[in-house]
Design a protein around this motif. Structure first.
Motif, PDB file in Angstrom:
ATOM      1  N   PRO A   1     -12.195   0.822   5.579  1.00 21.79           N
ATOM      2  CA  PRO A   1     -12.256   0.269   4.968  1.00 21.79           C
ATOM      3  C   PRO A   1     -13.737  -0.728   4.735  1.00 21.79           C
ATOM      4  O   PRO A   1     -14.798   0.012   5.089  1.00 21.79           O
ATOM      5  CB  PRO A   1     -11.383  -1.553   5.956  1.00 21.79           C
ATOM      6  CG  PRO A   1     -11.805  -1.061   7.154  1.00 21.79           C
ATOM      7  CD  PRO A   1     -12.092   0.704   7.304  1.00 21.79           C
ATOM      8  N   SER A   2     -13.143  -1.286   3.084  1.00 26.66           N
ATOM      9  CA  SER A   2     -15.034  -1.622   3.115  1.00 26.66           C
ATOM     10  C   SER A   2     -15.148  -3.413   3.584  1.00 26.66           C
ATOM     11  O   SER A   2     -16.569  -3.844   3.466  1.00 26.66           O
ATOM     12  CB  SER A   2     -14.933  -2.181   1.790  1.00 26.66           C
ATOM     13  OG  SER A   2     -13.384  -3.119   1.156  1.00 26.66           O
ATOM     14  N   THR A   3     -14.852  -3.472   4.621  1.00 32.71           N
ATOM     15  CA  THR A   3     -14.528  -4.837   5.250  1.00 32.71           C
ATOM     16  C   THR A   3     -14.421  -4.012   7.165  1.00 32.71           C
ATOM     17  O   THR A   3     -14.203  -3.350   6.943  1.00 32.71           O
ATOM     18  CB  THR A   3     -14.615  -5.700   5.409  1.00 32.71           C
ATOM     19  OG1 THR A   3     -12.856  -5.931   5.142  1.00 32.71           O
ATOM     20  CG2 THR A   3     -14.609  -6.892   4.288  1.00 32.71           C
ATOM     21  N   GLN A   4     -15.403  -5.068   7.868  1.00 38.43           N
ATOM     22  CA  GLN A   4     -15.524  -4.456   9.395  1.00 38.43           C
ATOM     23  C   GLN A   4     -14.220  -4.967   9.427  1.00 38.43           C
ATOM     24  O   GLN A   4     -13.496  -5.820   9.046  1.00 38.43           O
ATOM     25  CB  GLN A   4     -16.881  -5.265  10.080  1.00 38.43           C
ATOM     26  CG  GLN A   4     -17.167  -4.731  11.036  1.00 38.43           C
ATOM     27  CD  GLN A   4     -17.936  -3.640  11.369  1.00 38.43           C
ATOM     28  OE1 GLN A   4     -18.128  -2.614   9.934  1.00 38.43           O
ATOM     29  NE2 GLN A   4     -17.728  -2.499  12.575  1.00 38.43           N
ATOM     30  N   PRO A   5     -13.964  -3.873  10.770  1.00 37.14           N
ATOM     31  CA  PRO A   5     -12.170  -4.086  11.508  1.00 37.14           C
ATOM     32  C   PRO A   5     -12.057  -5.304  11.955  1.00 37.14           C
ATOM     33  O   PRO A   5     -13.127  -5.279  12.937  1.00 37.14           O
ATOM     34  CB  PRO A   5     -11.434  -2.898  11.920  1.00 37.14           C
ATOM     35  CG  PRO A   5     -12.898  -1.595  12.209  1.00 37.14           C
ATOM     36  CD  PRO A   5     -14.017  -2.845  10.149  1.00 37.14           C
ATOM     37  N   ALA A   6     -11.668  -5.884  12.323  1.00 38.02           N
ATOM     38  CA  ALA A   6     -11.430  -7.363  12.949  1.00 38.02           C
ATOM     39  C   ALA A   6     -10.493  -6.035  14.327  1.00 38.02           C
ATOM     40  O   ALA A   6      -9.862  -5.292  14.717  1.00 38.02           O
ATOM     41  CB  ALA A   6     -10.329  -8.350  13.484  1.00 38.02           C
ATOM     42  N   VAL A   7     -11.698  -6.843  16.053  1.00 38.94           N
ATOM     43  CA  VAL A   7     -11.266  -5.926  16.756  1.00 38.94           C
ATOM     44  C   VAL A   7     -11.204  -6.657  18.442  1.00 38.94           C
ATOM     45  O   VAL A   7     -11.468  -8.068  18.023  1.00 38.94           O
ATOM     46  CB  VAL A   7     -12.275  -5.242  17.818  1.00 38.94           C
ATOM     47  CG1 VAL A   7     -12.342  -4.440  19.183  1.00 38.94           C
ATOM     48  CG2 VAL A   7     -12.985  -4.290  16.588  1.00 38.94           C
ATOM     49  N   PHE A   8     -10.192  -6.602  18.714  1.00 38.12           N
ATOM     50  CA  PHE A   8      -8.926  -7.432  19.766  1.00 38.12           C
ATOM     51  C   PHE A   8      -8.887  -6.815  21.055  1.00 38.12           C
ATOM     52  O   PHE A   8      -9.048  -5.702  21.328  1.00 38.12           O
ATOM     53  CB  PHE A   8      -7.775  -8.111  19.139  1.00 38.12           C
ATOM     54  CG  PHE A   8      -7.182  -8.365  17.952  1.00 38.12           C
ATOM     55  CD1 PHE A   8      -8.011 -10.209  17.443  1.00 38.12           C
ATOM     56  CD2 PHE A   8      -7.030  -7.782  16.699  1.00 38.12           C
ATOM     57  CE1 PHE A   8      -7.755 -10.187  16.501  1.00 38.12           C
ATOM     58  CE2 PHE A   8      -7.274  -8.175  15.417  1.00 38.12           C
ATOM     59  CZ  PHE A   8      -7.837  -9.953  15.299  1.00 38.12           C
TER      60      PHE A   8
ATOM     61  N   ALA B   1       0.949  -0.570   0.073  1.00 37.84           N
ATOM     62  CA  ALA B   1       0.072   0.227   0.112  1.00 37.84           C
ATOM     63  C   ALA B   1       1.031   1.561  -0.003  1.00 37.84           C
ATOM     64  O   ALA B   1       1.766   1.075   0.659  1.00 37.84           O
ATOM     65  CB  ALA B   1      -0.527  -0.306   1.351  1.00 37.84           C
ATOM     66  N   LYS B   2       0.668   2.446  -0.766  1.00 35.65           N
ATOM     67  CA  LYS B   2       1.117   3.541  -0.817  1.00 35.65           C
ATOM     68  C   LYS B   2      -0.065   4.643  -0.909  1.00 35.65           C
ATOM     69  O   LYS B   2       0.906   6.112  -0.424  1.00 35.65           O
ATOM     70  CB  LYS B   2       1.532   3.478  -2.471  1.00 35.65           C
ATOM     71  CG  LYS B   2       2.160   2.678  -2.949  1.00 35.65           C
ATOM     72  CD  LYS B   2       3.995   2.316  -1.880  1.00 35.65           C
ATOM     73  CE  LYS B   2       4.731   1.178  -2.961  1.00 35.65           C
ATOM     74  NZ  LYS B   2       5.870   1.150  -1.889  1.00 35.65           N
ATOM     75  N   SER B   3      -0.779   4.486   0.160  1.00 28.57           N
ATOM     76  CA  SER B   3      -2.070   5.390   0.154  1.00 28.57           C
ATOM     77  C   SER B   3      -2.389   4.698   1.347  1.00 28.57           C
ATOM     78  O   SER B   3      -3.113   3.556   0.784  1.00 28.57           O
ATOM     79  CB  SER B   3      -2.374   6.010  -1.186  1.00 28.57           C
ATOM     80  OG  SER B   3      -3.196   4.589  -1.960  1.00 28.57           O
ATOM     81  N   ILE B   4      -3.688   5.865   1.372  1.00 28.46           N
ATOM     82  CA  ILE B   4      -4.788   5.248   2.463  1.00 28.46           C
ATOM     83  C   ILE B   4      -5.891   3.992   1.358  1.00 28.46           C
ATOM     84  O   ILE B   4      -6.587   3.460   1.830  1.00 28.46           O
ATOM     85  CB  ILE B   4      -5.296   5.958   3.037  1.00 28.46           C
ATOM     86  CG1 ILE B   4      -4.602   7.005   3.636  1.00 28.46           C
ATOM     87  CG2 ILE B   4      -6.924   5.717   3.225  1.00 28.46           C
ATOM     88  CD1 ILE B   4      -5.200   8.049   4.720  1.00 28.46           C
ATOM     89  N   ALA B   5      -6.313   4.689   0.540  1.00 25.24           N
ATOM     90  CA  ALA B   5      -6.901   3.750  -0.584  1.00 25.24           C
ATOM     91  C   ALA B   5      -6.660   2.632  -0.942  1.00 25.24           C
ATOM     92  O   ALA B   5      -7.271   2.491  -1.310  1.00 25.24           O
ATOM     93  CB  ALA B   5      -7.297   5.194  -2.208  1.00 25.24           C
ATOM     94  N   ASP B   6      -5.168   2.444  -0.747  1.00 30.06           N
ATOM     95  CA  ASP B   6      -5.028   1.025  -1.587  1.00 30.06           C
ATOM     96  C   ASP B   6      -4.633  -0.291  -0.269  1.00 30.06           C
ATOM     97  O   ASP B   6      -4.880  -0.900   0.201  1.00 30.06           O
ATOM     98  CB  ASP B   6      -3.493   1.231  -1.232  1.00 30.06           C
ATOM     99  CG  ASP B   6      -2.845   1.595  -2.571  1.00 30.06           C
ATOM    100  OD1 ASP B   6      -3.829   2.197  -3.145  1.00 30.06           O
ATOM    101  OD2 ASP B   6      -2.375   2.462  -2.840  1.00 30.06           O
ATOM    102  N   LEU B   7      -5.196   0.310   0.450  1.00 31.79           N
ATOM    103  CA  LEU B   7      -5.856  -0.351   2.308  1.00 31.79           C
ATOM    104  C   LEU B   7      -7.393   0.033   2.624  1.00 31.79           C
ATOM    105  O   LEU B   7      -7.617  -1.637   3.519  1.00 31.79           O
ATOM    106  CB  LEU B   7      -5.017   0.290   3.860  1.00 31.79           C
ATOM    107  CG  LEU B   7      -3.913   0.690   3.759  1.00 31.79           C
ATOM    108  CD1 LEU B   7      -3.600   1.362   5.126  1.00 31.79           C
ATOM    109  CD2 LEU B   7      -2.953  -0.780   4.263  1.00 31.79           C
ATOM    110  N   LYS B   8      -8.208   0.212   2.035  1.00 32.25           N
ATOM    111  CA  LYS B   8      -9.749   0.588   2.027  1.00 32.25           C
ATOM    112  C   LYS B   8     -10.098  -1.940   1.912  1.00 32.25           C
ATOM    113  O   LYS B   8     -11.155  -2.038   2.839  1.00 32.25           O
ATOM    114  CB  LYS B   8     -10.289   1.363   1.188  1.00 32.25           C
ATOM    115  CG  LYS B   8     -10.143   2.555   1.598  1.00 32.25           C
ATOM    116  CD  LYS B   8     -10.864   3.713   0.878  1.00 32.25           C
ATOM    117  CE  LYS B   8     -11.319   5.129   0.410  1.00 32.25           C
ATOM    118  NZ  LYS B   8     -11.319   5.150   2.331  1.00 32.25           N
ATOM    119  N   GLY B   9      -9.320  -2.070   0.437  1.00 33.21           N
ATOM    120  CA  GLY B   9      -9.642  -3.481   0.679  1.00 33.21           C
ATOM    121  C   GLY B   9      -9.663  -3.988   1.865  1.00 33.21           C
ATOM    122  O   GLY B   9      -9.835  -5.638   1.534  1.00 33.21           O
ATOM    123  N   ALA B  10      -8.059  -4.417   2.185  1.00 32.29           N
ATOM    124  CA  ALA B  10      -7.666  -5.333   3.068  1.00 32.29           C
ATOM    125  C   ALA B  10      -8.372  -5.537   4.405  1.00 32.29           C
ATOM    126  O   ALA B  10      -9.227  -4.341   5.392  1.00 32.29           O
ATOM    127  CB  ALA B  10      -6.306  -4.162   3.975  1.00 32.29           C
TER     128      ALA B  10
END
Length: 294
Positions: A191-198, A162-171
């Motif tokens: 992000p396009s998917t819900q983040p995992a929370v720990f 990833a080089k930008s914030i946009a590159d991380l949206k699908g991660a």
């Protein structure tokens, strides 16, 4: 301080004494170059070295989470004075008049330390970012560290490139619950998917290792430590620009604590005399450069 209403006109001398008493009770502002400290600001006169209204007379009790992570602490032993936050805690204690042998430590889980309710510490130090929301439940000292968030990812993952914030949206991203790191995911990356929370960084790191998540968001010094010493199969992808309001870590105290002003005064003094900068250079020297994600 409340004075009883006089039944007759007071003599001039008595009025002078009353005015002096009121002045002594008036709070004074603790200066800071970051987010304002919360709670009652204390005057120098009320911060007699080693004689504060601590939980245990003559001793200062400091809280932090367990495990106590590098580079903030070392060897999971907050009491050894090693690591940035351990060193800061003892420096603050010294300014307050409590030498190392008068400082004790208690375990204070991150979520509990910042929740409403009585605390079993005089102040807590645990990478807690100062925020208006948290100020509703606890007091904060002046900021002792300017924070930037960062992304770490498995080297073989798409997120690593990833080089930008946009590159991380699908991660598939993850972070510890209740942290500014999680806020960065939801508010900045979106992000396009819900983040995992720990519940802890240990669980988050385990999830990264086994591929449950592609990347984690943590503060920058922790990012360098995790990738350098704990998860070598991961790398620092980049850091985020500093928030406009200047995110800072602050010491946590009881809401309305009588110690807040004195502790802020100690932190301000350590900033002014260069101690905080010296400790940051000593313990967090790796956290100086990483690509900025925009």
């Amino acid at each position: 301080m409340t004075l009883r209403k006089p039944s007759a006109v007071l003599p001039l001398a008595a009025l002078v004494v009353a005015a002096a008493a009121l002045t002594a009770c008036a709070p004074q502002d603790a200066k800071s170059d970051g987010p304002a400290a919360s709670g009652t600001a204390g005057a120098s006169a009320g911060c007699a070295p080693g004689a504060l209204a601590t939980r245990t007379a003559g001793k200062l009790t400091v809280g932090t989470d367990k495990p106590a992570y590098d580079p903030w602490f070392a060897e999971d032993k907050p009491e050894n004075g090693k690591g940035f936050e351990s060193a800061v805690a003892y420096a603050v204690a010294e300014k307050l008049g409590y030498p190392k042998d008068k400082v004790g430590w208690v375990v204070a889980p991150f979520g509990k330390a910042t929740a409403p309710g009585a605390k079993d510490f005089d102040f807590d130090i645990n990478q807690v970012s100062i925020s208006d929301e948290r100020k509703q439940a606890v007091d904060f000292s002046s900021g002792y560290y300017n924070v930037r968030q960062a992304v770490i990812a498995l080297k073989n993952s798409k997120a690593a490139n990833a080089k930008s914030i946009a590159d991380l949206k699908g991660a598939k991203l993850g972070a510890q619950v209740g942290t500014t790191s999680l806020d960065t995911i939801t508010d900045t990356i979106k992000p396009s998917t819900q983040p995992a929370v720990f519940d802890s960084n240990d669980l988050a790191k385990a999830a990264l290792k086994n591929g449950q998540v592609e990347a984690l968001v943590v503060d920058l010094p922790t990012a360098f430590y995790i990738t350098g010493a704990e998860v070598p199969e991961a790398q620092v992808v980049g850091q985020f620009e500093a928030a406009a309001q200047g995110e800072q870590f602050g010491l946590v105290l009881d809401k309305g604590s009588k110690l807040t002003g004195c502790v802020s005064q100690a932190v301000d003094a350590l900033r002014a005399d260069g101690t905080l900068a010296k400790l940051e250079k000593q313990w967090l020297s790796d956290a100086v450069s990483a690509p900025v994600l925009k």
